[in-house]
Design an enzyme around this catalytic site. Structure first.
Site, PDB file in Angstrom:
ATOM      1  N   HIS A   1      -6.566   9.110  -2.313  1.00 50.89           N
ATOM      2  CA  HIS A   1      -7.261   8.034  -3.018  1.00 50.89           C
ATOM      3  C   HIS A   1      -8.741   8.028  -2.652  1.00 50.89           C
ATOM      4  CE1 HIS A   1      -4.072   5.958  -5.113  1.00 50.89           C
ATOM      5  NE2 HIS A   1      -3.305   6.042  -4.041  1.00 50.89           N
TER       6      HIS A   1
ATOM      7  N   GLY B   1       0.814  -1.210   0.000  1.00 57.46           N
ATOM      8  CA  GLY B   1       0.000   0.000   0.000  1.00 57.46           C
ATOM      9  C   GLY B   1       0.846   1.257   0.000  1.00 57.46           C
ATOM     10  N   CYS B   2       0.164   2.393  -0.179  1.00 58.21           N
ATOM     11  CA  CYS B   2       0.855   3.683  -0.170  1.00 58.21           C
ATOM     12  C   CYS B   2       1.527   3.863   1.186  1.00 58.21           C
ATOM     13  CB  CYS B   2      -0.145   4.808  -0.418  1.00 58.21           C
ATOM     14  SG  CYS B   2      -1.104   4.585  -1.917  1.00 58.21           S
ATOM     15  N   GLY B   3       2.775   4.268   1.202  1.00 55.75           N
ATOM     16  CA  GLY B   3       3.516   4.258   2.443  1.00 55.75           C
ATOM     17  C   GLY B   3       3.762   2.809   2.798  1.00 55.75           C
ATOM     18  N   THR B   4       3.419   2.419   4.009  1.00 59.09           N
ATOM     19  CA  THR B   4       3.528   1.025   4.416  1.00 59.09           C
ATOM     20  C   THR B   4       2.242   0.616   5.091  1.00 59.09           C
ATOM     21  OG1 THR B   4       5.915   1.226   4.721  1.00 59.09           O
ATOM     22  CG2 THR B   4       4.833  -0.633   5.773  1.00 59.09           C
TER      23      THR B   4
END
Length: 451
Positions: free
Chosen positions: A141, A92-95
């Protein structure tokens, strides 16, 4: 903040997506720190616990406290957490983090649940209009749950996986059941997102961008349709294409074979009635909902004046269904035909769509009784081989299948859409017809290619 555009620098207000860490404790045990957008965090927390399988309904929450200032969420739920939790860092975006990466998906949505192509496009347009935070500063998002006609739930977040959790949480608080729904997302569909969607019973996922290979595999196993690159008036079907109702024209012509002699029945099977409708009428009605062009293959067209489609006779009379398929391929304007016998009263659209979506000179289903050649897709590339066989007096469709390049669909795949394989059965004898009328169901043998 300064903006540089075509050699000109201007000062514009600072407005960036907010990033907010929230420490999550469940039953007094700290399990994760979620990094998300700082709005409506109760939905994120509730949805995260739901998609991890820790809760199933709103009543499973005993206490929920979410403090926006300290960045802490303390939750008490029914039951206890597993003694060992093995976190998995996601793509995912980032972690992102999940604890149920390898958990099996629940029972998939009914195979009858499908969505039109237009509902996907309209849903994406509506989701874009609702995405206020993205409109202000970008970097956000969006995701939504739709019933195919309107959006029921909508969420925005920094993390695309967080948007799915937010939808899951909103669904708990609002009483909306996402099972059988269309899930829309602005982001890439990765494995953890597909698994979260599966845990909610979603029937179809549509994304503006690409799915990953693991997401495709999860969706196929769970019976979830997966559509990527939804842009303008196009998209790509990556998994379970039968979940999307699309016109099968101009690629495929629907064909009904009504030229059999009905020797075992003793009368024309096509004209027998079920629920006040002749069997050939039932076949035409169902096929007309799937194909723009229908051909009725018969050497006695005057018997079927009540069927509003083009009638085509055999070029090799007396050579059985193989000659009928040959006549259809010779006469149609498309490269492929989908063929059924006229006495198959249980045609299932989801099975037809799946077969028609797959490549191959012949696409044929495996069933408990073997291959079913009279509920299959044939390509014009088969015509030369058919010509050779018919001129030599060879009429067996099974011989054609032995020699042609076929795409055999395994029984397990068919069973996902038609568990009892009823769409492949037909009626051959007066006793079978009598039992069908008495029972209201069809439980007889497969179409006999030689009858």
């Amino acid at each position: 903040m300064l903006r540089y555009d075509k050699g000109v620098t201007t000062e514009i207000p600072d407005e960036f997506p907010a990033e907010f860490p929230i420490k999550l404790s469940v039953n007094g045990r700290e399990i994760a720190t979620l990094v998300a957008s700082p709005h409506e965090l109760r939905f994120l927390v509730a949805g995260f616990l739901r998609t991890q399988g820790f809760v199933r309904e709103i009543g499973d929450f005993l206490v929920m406290g979410v403090c926006d200032e300290s960045g802490e969420a303390n939750v008490r739920i029914r039951g206890e957490l597993p003694e060992r939790l093995t976190p998995v860092l996601t793509s995912g975006c980032g972690t992102g983090i999940t604890f149920t990466f390898n958990a099996g998906p629940p029972k998939p949505a009914s195979p009858e649940v499908t969505f039109s192509a237009e509902s996907i496009f309209a849903g994406m347009r509506e989701m874009s209009k609702l995405s206020e935070r993205y409109g202000r500063h970008g970097g956000i998002h969006s995701a939504a749950i739709s019933d195919g006609s309107r959006i029921l739930l909508h969420a925005e977040d920094l993390g695309r996986h967080n948007t799915i959790d937010r939808l899951a949480g909103q669904a708990l608080f609002s009483g909306v059941d996402p099972a059988g729904s269309l899930m829309l997302t602005s982001g890439r569909v990765s494995s953890e997102m597909a698994a979260k969607a599966a845990s909610l019973g979603v029937a179809l996922i549509a994304s503006r961008t690409s799915p990953t290979d693991m997401a495709v595999r999860i969706c196929r196993e769970a019976g979830i349709g997966l559509v990527g690159y939804v842009r303008g008036d196009s998209f790509r079907l990556a998994a379970c294409p039968e979940r999307v109702r699309i016109s099968l024209q101009p690629r495929i012509t629907g064909v009904i074979l009504a030229g059999g002699e009905s020797r075992r029945m003793g009368s024309n099977k096509a004209l027998l009635t079920i629920n006040g409708e002749r069997m050939v009428e039932s076949a035409y009605r169902r096929m007309a909902g799937l194909f723009d062009e229908i051909l009725l293959i018969t050497n006695t067209p005057e018997r079927y004046d009540f069927i509003p489609c083009r009638k085509v006779g055999d070029l090799y009379p007396g050579m059985g269904p193989l000659a009928g398929i040959h006549a259809a391929l010779t006469s149609c304007a498309t490269e492929r035909v989908f063929v059924i016998a006229c006495d198959m009263p249980n045609l299932k659209p989801q099975v037809v769509r799946m077969l028609c979506s797959l490549p191959g000179d012949v696409v044929v289903a495996g069933t408990p009784g073997g291959l079913e050649p009279l509920h299959a897709v044939y390509s014009k590339s088969c015509l030369p081989l058919m010509e050779v066989m018919l001129k030599a007096g060879e009429r067996s469709i099974l011989t054609l299948l032995d020699r042609a390049d076929i795409n055999l669909i395994p029984q397990a795949r068919i069973a996902e859409l038609d568990p009892d394989f009823s769409s492949f059965r037909n009626i051959n004898t007066p006793e079978e017809y009598r039992q069908l009328i008495l029972s209201g169901t069809h439980t007889y043998e497969q179409a006999d290619a030689a009858d």
